[in-house]
Design an enzyme around this catalytic site. Structure first.
Site, short mmCIF file in Angstrom:
data_model
loop_
_atom_site.label_atom_id
_atom_site.label_comp_id
_atom_site.label_asym_id
_atom_site.label_seq_id
_atom_site.Cartn_x
_atom_site.Cartn_y
_atom_site.Cartn_z
N GLY A 9 6.06 5.04 -8.21
CA GLY A 9 6.87 3.86 -8.46
C GLY A 9 6.03 2.61 -8.61
O GLY A 9 6.25 1.79 -9.51
N HIS A 10 5.05 2.46 -7.74
CA HIS A 10 4.12 1.33 -7.85
C HIS A 10 3.38 1.36 -9.19
O HIS A 10 3.18 0.33 -9.84
CB HIS A 10 3.08 1.36 -6.73
CG HIS A 10 3.62 1.10 -5.36
ND1 HIS A 10 3.47 1.98 -4.33
CD2 HIS A 10 4.29 0.03 -4.84
CE1 HIS A 10 4.02 1.49 -3.24
NE2 HIS A 10 4.53 0.31 -3.51
N GLY B 201 0.80 -1.22 0.00
CA GLY B 201 0.00 0.00 0.00
C GLY B 201 0.83 1.26 0.00
O GLY B 201 2.00 1.24 -0.37
N ALA B 202 0.20 2.38 0.43
CA ALA B 202 0.82 3.71 0.33
C ALA B 202 1.31 3.89 -1.10
O ALA B 202 2.47 4.23 -1.35
CB ALA B 202 1.94 3.87 1.34
N GLU C 22 13.32 -2.43 -8.64
CA GLU C 22 14.74 -2.60 -8.33
C GLU C 22 15.19 -1.78 -7.12
O GLU C 22 16.31 -1.95 -6.67
CB GLU C 22 15.59 -2.25 -9.55
CG GLU C 22 15.48 -3.27 -10.67
CD GLU C 22 16.42 -2.98 -11.82
OE1 GLU C 22 17.05 -1.89 -11.84
OE2 GLU C 22 16.53 -3.84 -12.71
N LYS C 23 14.32 -0.91 -6.59
CA LYS C 23 14.71 -0.17 -5.39
C LYS C 23 15.01 -1.14 -4.25
O LYS C 23 15.96 -0.95 -3.50
CB LYS C 23 13.63 0.83 -4.97
CG LYS C 23 14.10 1.74 -3.82
CD LYS C 23 13.08 2.79 -3.48
CE LYS C 23 11.95 2.21 -2.67
NZ LYS C 23 12.42 1.81 -1.31
N MET D 25 11.28 6.90 -5.35
CA MET D 25 9.94 6.85 -4.79
C MET D 25 9.86 5.76 -3.72
O MET D 25 10.34 4.64 -3.92
CB MET D 25 8.92 6.55 -5.89
CG MET D 25 8.76 7.66 -6.91
SD MET D 25 7.88 9.09 -6.24
CE MET D 25 9.17 10.31 -6.26
N SER E 163 7.23 4.48 -0.12
CA SER E 163 6.10 4.73 0.77
C SER E 163 6.55 5.46 2.03
O SER E 163 5.80 6.23 2.62
CB SER E 163 5.44 3.39 1.16
OG SER E 163 4.99 2.71 0.02
N ARG E 164 7.79 5.23 2.44
CA ARG E 164 8.31 5.86 3.65
C ARG E 164 8.53 7.36 3.47
O ARG E 164 8.65 8.10 4.45
CB ARG E 164 9.62 5.19 4.07
CG ARG E 164 9.42 3.73 4.49
CD ARG E 164 10.74 3.04 4.77
NE ARG E 164 10.55 1.61 4.97
CZ ARG E 164 10.31 1.04 6.13
NH1 ARG E 164 10.24 1.78 7.21
NH2 ARG E 164 10.15 -0.27 6.23
#
Length: 282
Positions: A36-37, A31-32, A150-151, A186, A188-189
């Site tokens: 990037g997602h 989520g978040a 790839e992050k 990018m 979520s944090r």
């Protein structure tokens, strides 16, 4: 958009695609949802007849209860963002009890040592939790392809090892890191960081780019020293680790070897938030 909260509902819906031999793409997320997602979803939409996005904050991959509690949960906003991309995406958002019957515990995996490097050394048991939930999702969705950014490069390599060792019938697709215009990866944090902190966080990518250039001419030791000096001169960040590792084995590299591919991995803290980034050094 199609939203399901139970395994039974999801499998019933996907059965039509399986029977018609249509390809199914899976994008596992916690989520978040951010840009990037969406880049993962876009690739899946282009390559498959059906795209499934899972939204599940998996408790077994957190070895820090406080980190789990703080992890952003923004389902309604996530659904709106996904809907704006495509109204044909299937979203699976289960409760913890739906994915873990009985005890919420991770299965133990052997990833040929990949799980003990870098993030594994810092977060014991983390990749057992990742492997557990990803295997559950693969068995549930039976995707043709699954997409990972790839992050989280170490995670990507571990998922590939999971598929190999468990002999799962799914193709793993690694998607390049989606970065903001200023280079910030990018994440979520990022939502937990102030506007000024986000602006300062571009420092991570700048250091990685400089290290990448140095790697072409200098020794690994000199590159490591350069990165450490950059962080010593920047009190905004607390450097957890920087390492140059072999992309295949993820083992820390001390000397360059012909025919090997290397990647720089960086973890630093700002405003109490742990940020990760990496860059290919080839």
């Amino acid at each position: 958009m199609f939203l399901f909260h139970t395994k039974v509902e999801l499998q019933a819906y996907l059965e039509t695609f399986h029977q018609a031999n249509q390809t199914i793409g899976l994008v596992p997320t916690m989520g978040a949802i951010h840009r990037g997602h969406l880049s993962l979803m876009e690739q899946s939409l282009q390559e498959n007849g059906c795209t499934v996005v899972s939204i599940f904050v998996n408790p077994t991959q957190f070895n820090n209860a406080e980190d789990l509690a703080k992890y952003p949960r923004t389902l309604e906003r996530d659904l709106a963002i996904i809907r704006s991309l495509s109204d044909q995406i299937v979203v699976f958002s289960p409760a913890v009890e739906e994915m873990y019957t009985g005890e919420t515990v991770a299965k133990k995996f052997d990833f040929d040592g990949l799980e003990f490097e870098m993030e594994g050394a810092q977060r014991p048991g983390h990749f057992d939790g990742v492997g557990t939930i990803v295997k559950k999702l693969f068995e549930l969705v039976e995707p043709t392809k699954a997409y990972f950014g790839e992050k989280d490069f170490q995670q990507l390599q571990i998922i590939r090892k999971l598929v190999e060792k468990e002999q799962l019938k799914v193709t793993i697709v690694g998607v390049p890191i989606f970065r903001a215009a200023d280079g910030l990866a990018m994440s979520s944090r990022n939502e937990r960081i102030s506007a000024d902190g986000l602006h300062q966080s571009t420092f991570l990518y700048q250091v990685l780019k400089q290290a990448q250039e140095l790697f072409k001419t200098d020794s690994i030791e000199k590159v490591n020293q350069f990165v450490e000096s950059q962080f010593k001169n920047n009190s905004t960040f607390d450097l957890e680790y920087f390492t140059i590792a072999d992309e295949e084995t993820l083992k820390v590299a001390t000397v360059k070897q012909v025919g090997h591919h290397y990647r720089g991995f960086l973890v630093a803290h700002i405003e109490g938030v742990r940020l990760i980034d990496n860059l290919s050094f080839n």
